[in-house]
Design a protein around this motif. Structure first.
Motif, PDB file in Angstrom:
ATOM      1  N   GLU A  55       0.810  -1.227   0.000  1.00 51.63           N
ATOM      2  CA  GLU A  55       0.000   0.000   0.000  1.00 51.63           C
ATOM      3  C   GLU A  55       0.846   1.282   0.000  1.00 51.63           C
ATOM      4  OE1 GLU A  55       0.333  -1.555   4.210  1.00 51.63           O
ATOM      5  OE2 GLU A  55      -0.397  -2.392   2.338  1.00 51.63           O
ATOM      6  N   LEU A  56       2.143   1.178   0.313  1.00 54.15           N
ATOM      7  CA  LEU A  56       3.031   2.340   0.281  1.00 54.15           C
ATOM      8  C   LEU A  56       4.083   2.264  -0.822  1.00 54.15           C
ATOM      9  CD1 LEU A  56       3.672   2.895   4.101  1.00 54.15           C
ATOM     10  CD2 LEU A  56       2.151   4.167   2.591  1.00 54.15           C
ATOM     11  N   SER A  57       4.046   1.229  -1.631  1.00 53.03           N
ATOM     12  CA  SER A  57       5.079   1.042  -2.656  1.00 53.03           C
ATOM     13  C   SER A  57       5.050   2.125  -3.730  1.00 53.03           C
ATOM     14  CB  SER A  57       4.950  -0.337  -3.299  1.00 53.03           C
ATOM     15  OG  SER A  57       3.727  -0.435  -3.989  1.00 53.03           O
ATOM     16  N   TRP A  58       3.928   2.814  -3.881  1.00 52.67           N
ATOM     17  CA  TRP A  58       3.838   3.891  -4.872  1.00 52.67           C
ATOM     18  C   TRP A  58       4.827   5.003  -4.592  1.00 52.67           C
ATOM     19  CZ3 TRP A  58       2.669   8.787  -3.251  1.00 52.67           C
ATOM     20  CH2 TRP A  58       2.128   8.904  -1.977  1.00 52.67           C
ATOM     21  N   LEU A  59       5.266   5.138  -3.346  1.00 52.70           N
ATOM     22  CA  LEU A  59       6.227   6.180  -2.991  1.00 52.70           C
ATOM     23  C   LEU A  59       7.562   6.010  -3.709  1.00 52.70           C
ATOM     24  CD1 LEU A  59       5.633   6.359   0.855  1.00 52.70           C
ATOM     25  CD2 LEU A  59       5.067   8.121  -0.825  1.00 52.70           C
TER      26      LEU A  59
END
Length: 161
Positions: A55-59
């Motif tokens: 869920e935070l890999s887009w960063l």
């Protein structure tokens, strides 16, 4: 003379004078200025970024965009001997020999649809291109910061090709 000066300044900025291989051993895209804010492993990412939850890999994703100009015209020049490229593939444009070799594999592909949405492409394909080396240019850039990607720019041959 100005082209030579700009080429020497670019190689100096990239530190090519201190490399034992010199300018000749410059890697593809080696003179391009990288986007400093885009995620690059071992440069500007925190240790362990590979193990970030989904869920935070887009960063840490690199987001690229493509664009093309189908109206740009580049006339043929007399020869590469009289007007040589000083750094083929060293910065933003892809090396022309390798690029043309790659394009030759796709010459016989079917053209694009003739619907209204592709009007610019269709117009580029139907206009006269006699005496032109390229009929446009396509580029890949960082979508967040609008910096061109190293060797992400190439001439378009007869429209979209």
């Amino acid at each position: 003379m100005v082209r030579e000066w700009r080429h020497l300044k670019a190689t100096k900025r990239a530190g090519r004078g201190y490399d034992p291989g010199g300018i000749a051993k410059t890697a593809s895209g080696g003179l391009a200025i990288q986007c400093r804010a885009c995620p690059q492993g071992k440069i500007n990412l925190p240790p362990g970024w590979e193990h970030t939850p989904a869920e935070l890999s887009w960063l840490y994703q690199l987001i690229l965009s493509q664009d093309a100009n189908f109206r740009l015209k580049n006339r043929l020049h007399s020869s590469d001997d009289k007007d040589p490229s000083l750094g083929p593939g060293f910065a933003y444009f892809v090396a022309s020999n390798e690029y043309l070799e790659h394009l030759s594999k796709y010459v016989d592909q079917d053209e694009i649809s003739h619907c209204v949405g592709f009007a610019a492409l269709w117009q580029a394909n139907t206009r006269k291109a006699k005496g032109l080396r390229a009929t446009g240019v396509g580029s890949v850039s960082c979508a967040r910061h609008q910096m061109f990607h190293p060797t992400g720019t190439g001439d378009l041959q007869k429209g979209e090709k």
